[in-house]
Each structure stands twice: as C-alpha cells, then as structure tokens.
Design a protein around this motif. Sequence first.
Motif, PDB file in Angstrom:
ATOM      1  N   ALA A   1       1.414  -1.096   0.166  1.00 30.35           N
ATOM      2  CA  ALA A   1       0.439   0.101  -0.139  1.00 30.35           C
ATOM      3  C   ALA A   1       1.191   0.875  -0.271  1.00 30.35           C
ATOM      4  CB  ALA A   1      -1.120   0.075   1.776  1.00 30.35           C
ATOM      5  N   ARG A   2       2.089   0.893   0.684  1.00 31.23           N
ATOM      6  CA  ARG A   2       2.405   1.944   0.961  1.00 31.23           C
ATOM      7  C   ARG A   2       3.141   2.602  -0.569  1.00 31.23           C
ATOM      8  NH1 ARG A   2       4.974   0.250   6.210  1.00 31.23           N
ATOM      9  NH2 ARG A   2       6.545  -0.465   4.429  1.00 31.23           N
ATOM     10  N   GLU A   3       3.840   1.662  -1.821  1.00 29.00           N
ATOM     11  CA  GLU A   3       5.122   1.890  -2.614  1.00 29.00           C
ATOM     12  C   GLU A   3       3.243   2.049  -3.599  1.00 29.00           C
ATOM     13  OE1 GLU A   3       7.979   1.225  -3.470  1.00 29.00           O
ATOM     14  OE2 GLU A   3       8.256   1.357  -1.848  1.00 29.00           O
ATOM     15  N   ARG A   4       2.342   1.683  -3.456  1.00 24.46           N
ATOM     16  CA  ARG A   4       1.271   2.572  -4.259  1.00 24.46           C
ATOM     17  C   ARG A   4       1.259   3.233  -4.574  1.00 24.46           C
ATOM     18  NH1 ARG A   4      -4.419   2.761  -5.294  1.00 24.46           N
ATOM     19  NH2 ARG A   4      -5.179   1.729  -6.843  1.00 24.46           N
ATOM     20  N   LEU A   5       0.711   4.360  -3.188  1.00 31.40           N
ATOM     21  CA  LEU A   5       0.730   5.451  -3.078  1.00 31.40           C
ATOM     22  C   LEU A   5       1.930   6.347  -3.853  1.00 31.40           C
ATOM     23  CD1 LEU A   5      -1.252   6.216   0.701  1.00 31.40           C
ATOM     24  CD2 LEU A   5      -2.190   6.850  -1.894  1.00 31.40           C
ATOM     25  N   LYS A   6       3.197   5.770  -3.072  1.00 30.68           N
ATOM     26  CA  LYS A   6       4.254   6.572  -3.532  1.00 30.68           C
ATOM     27  C   LYS A   6       4.247   6.850  -4.918  1.00 30.68           C
ATOM     28  CE  LYS A   6       9.322   6.878  -2.529  1.00 30.68           C
ATOM     29  NZ  LYS A   6       9.709   6.746  -3.994  1.00 30.68           N
ATOM     30  N   ARG A   7       4.087   5.827  -5.896  1.00 32.74           N
ATOM     31  CA  ARG A   7       3.870   5.886  -6.739  1.00 32.74           C
ATOM     32  C   ARG A   7       2.713   6.290  -7.669  1.00 32.74           C
ATOM     33  NH1 ARG A   7       4.398  -0.170  -7.027  1.00 32.74           N
ATOM     34  NH2 ARG A   7       2.325  -0.214  -7.520  1.00 32.74           N
ATOM     35  N   MET A   8       1.953   6.895  -7.516  1.00 30.80           N
ATOM     36  CA  MET A   8       1.022   7.999  -7.368  1.00 30.80           C
ATOM     37  C   MET A   8       1.661   9.199  -7.914  1.00 30.80           C
ATOM     38  SD  MET A   8      -2.935   6.383  -7.090  1.00 30.80           S
ATOM     39  CE  MET A   8      -2.785   5.910  -5.650  1.00 30.80           C
ATOM     40  N   VAL A   9       2.367   9.679  -5.879  1.00 30.30           N
ATOM     41  CA  VAL A   9       2.049  10.652  -5.323  1.00 30.30           C
ATOM     42  C   VAL A   9       3.887  11.293  -6.400  1.00 30.30           C
ATOM     43  CG1 VAL A   9       3.811  11.724  -4.545  1.00 30.30           C
ATOM     44  CG2 VAL A   9       1.832  10.450  -3.443  1.00 30.30           C
ATOM     45  N   ALA A  12       8.960  10.470   2.855  1.00 25.13           N
ATOM     46  CA  ALA A  12       9.781   9.315   4.488  1.00 25.13           C
ATOM     47  C   ALA A  12       8.450   8.210   3.618  1.00 25.13           C
ATOM     48  CB  ALA A  12       9.714  10.213   5.499  1.00 25.13           C
ATOM     49  N   THR A  13       8.325   7.546   4.599  1.00 22.77           N
ATOM     50  CA  THR A  13       7.189   6.742   4.673  1.00 22.77           C
ATOM     51  C   THR A  13       7.342   5.945   6.637  1.00 22.77           C
ATOM     52  OG1 THR A  13       8.066   4.465   4.304  1.00 22.77           O
ATOM     53  CG2 THR A  13       7.593   5.471   2.832  1.00 22.77           C
ATOM     54  N   ALA A  14       5.682   5.619   6.794  1.00 26.25           N
ATOM     55  CA  ALA A  14       5.993   5.039   7.920  1.00 26.25           C
ATOM     56  C   ALA A  14       5.415   3.925   7.752  1.00 26.25           C
ATOM     57  CB  ALA A  14       5.748   6.277   9.008  1.00 26.25           C
ATOM     58  N   GLU A  15       5.506   3.361   9.513  1.00 31.06           N
ATOM     59  CA  GLU A  15       4.884   1.966   9.220  1.00 31.06           C
ATOM     60  C   GLU A  15       3.575   2.001  10.637  1.00 31.06           C
ATOM     61  OE1 GLU A  15       6.940  -1.538  10.203  1.00 31.06           O
ATOM     62  OE2 GLU A  15       7.801  -1.402   8.443  1.00 31.06           O
ATOM     63  N   ASN A  16       3.317   2.693  11.178  1.00 29.71           N
ATOM     64  CA  ASN A  16       2.509   3.051  11.967  1.00 29.71           C
ATOM     65  C   ASN A  16       2.206   4.718  13.009  1.00 29.71           C
ATOM     66  OD1 ASN A  16       4.405   3.077  14.170  1.00 29.71           O
ATOM     67  ND2 ASN A  16       4.479   0.775  14.168  1.00 29.71           N
ATOM     68  N   GLY A  17       0.843   4.697  13.522  1.00 34.19           N
ATOM     69  CA  GLY A  17       0.905   6.189  14.151  1.00 34.19           C
ATOM     70  C   GLY A  17       2.464   6.821  15.482  1.00 34.19           C
ATOM     71  N   ILE A  18       2.588   5.777  15.654  1.00 36.35           N
ATOM     72  CA  ILE A  18       3.745   5.684  16.461  1.00 36.35           C
ATOM     73  C   ILE A  18       4.803   6.851  15.231  1.00 36.35           C
ATOM     74  CG2 ILE A  18       5.099   5.406  18.399  1.00 36.35           C
ATOM     75  CD1 ILE A  18       3.581   3.837  19.508  1.00 36.35           C
ATOM     76  N   ASP A  19       5.187   5.507  14.261  1.00 36.68           N
ATOM     77  CA  ASP A  19       6.275   6.264  13.942  1.00 36.68           C
ATOM     78  C   ASP A  19       5.838   7.124  12.897  1.00 36.68           C
ATOM     79  OD1 ASP A  19       8.666   6.048  12.438  1.00 36.68           O
ATOM     80  OD2 ASP A  19       7.506   3.880  10.723  1.00 36.68           O
ATOM     81  N   ALA A  20       4.492   7.502  12.930  1.00 40.37           N
ATOM     82  CA  ALA A  20       4.278   8.915  11.808  1.00 40.37           C
ATOM     83  C   ALA A  20       4.508  10.393  12.835  1.00 40.37           C
ATOM     84  CB  ALA A  20       2.668   8.432  11.370  1.00 40.37           C
ATOM     85  N   VAL A  21       4.097  10.033  13.936  1.00 33.97           N
ATOM     86  CA  VAL A  21       4.302  11.187  14.697  1.00 33.97           C
ATOM     87  C   VAL A  21       5.411  11.334  15.271  1.00 33.97           C
ATOM     88  CG1 VAL A  21       4.130  11.700  17.366  1.00 33.97           C
ATOM     89  CG2 VAL A  21       1.869  11.219  16.240  1.00 33.97           C
ATOM     90  N   GLU A  22       6.926  10.529  14.947  1.00 34.59           N
ATOM     91  CA  GLU A  22       8.082  10.941  14.866  1.00 34.59           C
ATOM     92  C   GLU A  22       8.371  11.718  13.945  1.00 34.59           C
ATOM     93  OE1 GLU A  22       9.712   7.240  16.543  1.00 34.59           O
ATOM     94  OE2 GLU A  22       9.572   7.089  18.345  1.00 34.59           O
TER      95      GLU A  22
END
Length: 247
Positions: free
Chosen positions: A12-20, A30-40
């Motif tokens: 899902a991350r890769e698909r969104l990245k290609r579209m962007v 950057a990409t993140a795997e969960n909310g904690i990683d996202a906030v950081e």
Amino acid sequence: MRVLIVDDEPLARERLKRMVDELSDYQVVATAENGIDAVEQVDSIRPEVVLMDIRMPEMDGLQAAAKLVEQKHPPAVIFCTAYDEYAVEAFDVQALGYLMKPVNKDALAHALARATRLNKAQLSALGKRSKDQESDPARSHISARTHRGLELIPIEDIYFFRADQKYVTVHHEHGEVLIDETLKDLEQELEDRFYRIHRNCLVSVNHLEAMERSGQGQHKVKIRGLEESLDVSRRHVSGLRKLMQSL
C-alpha cells in the motif's frame, strides 16, 4: 510539497508513493508503518501533508492524527482507508480528506490540491478548532460520497444547501456535491450558522453579502464569492432583513 505516507502494508505504501511521484509539485520524503512512527517522522522531517491509513498496530491513524493537530504547525492529514465507518471520527481530528482504498489517482490529486491551497496559518487553525470542539459539539465537516470516494467538506467552505426532491446539493468553494440528508435536519443542527431563505434553501450566515429586489419585485440574496443570486421567499424576507442588520 513534502508528503509522508503512513501504512502498515508495504504494498500500500509503494502504491501510494508511485501515484504521488506521478504528480507534479509533490515529493514523498518518508514513509512510516504505524502512528507512533508517523508522529516521530513528522517531528523530524516536517512534511506538509500526511497520507495515512487508519487501522494500524501500536497506534492507529486516528490516534496519530489527534496528536498531530496539537502541534503548533500541524500537517494536513488525508486518510486513505478501506473502511468508511471512521468518517465521523475523521471530523474530530480535522482530516482534510478521506479516500477509500484502492485510492483513485484523480481523487488523490484532488485531495492534495486542496491541501496545497491551505497556508500555514490555516493549517495551524485546524488544531485550534479541534481543541474547541468540546464547547462546540456541532460537526465541522459534511461528508459526501462522490466518484472520488468519501469527501469531507468543511462547513466554513459551504455557501448554501439546496434541496431537490430527496437529495440536498451542497454548494461550496470548490464545487458542489449531493448528500443524502434532509434540509430540515441540517437546519436544526446548523441553526447558528445557516439561515433558511426558501423552503428549499439554507444559506451560510458568514457568506451573506446583501439582499436586493429584482425588477419583478422578487427578493434575492447575494452570497459573497458567488455570482448567482438566490431567491428569498416572501415569508422569510423580514427575518432575513433583521438577521442581516444584526451582522
């Protein structure tokens, strides 16, 4: 515009990245795997936009977004999810978009374009509105199902609601959409922000500009930002005049 993608599924991350990457003026930083990683990640790289899934381990997207809107300069959050039942919660964390998976490229471009139009002051105001919601329980957005998925339209961007048979059309700054709600329910919920000028029309009090009379004697109201003038029924002329005198 700098974009952070948050999803626990690598594909899902890769698909969104290609579209962007296929869109101009946007860069996935950057990409993140969960909310904690996202906030950081937001704390360290300061993206302008976060494309975020909702159902994730450790900290879900709604919890992460709630933390992000508390920041002094919050990013715009656009949810990308396979589930439509979280739309109400998305209002609470001031999401700018709610895209259904599989995300459509045109829908993504539309959501990113809307985020681009917001300046830093407006994004900062999202956090303030989120904190103010306990004292103002009314919803801040209207949800509408369109070909782009589930769209969230800020109440403050709406010019007027117009009823047509069993549907209501929402006319707002960036177009119009149909919603499956009644004008009566909208009037009761939004009575402080919208005023009925006709049996089939509610107008935004904040967008009222003037009331005038046509050559045929029909009263009409001008809406700030629109060329179109709206008919005012005879029974609502007096009340509308008093309202506009008080503004």
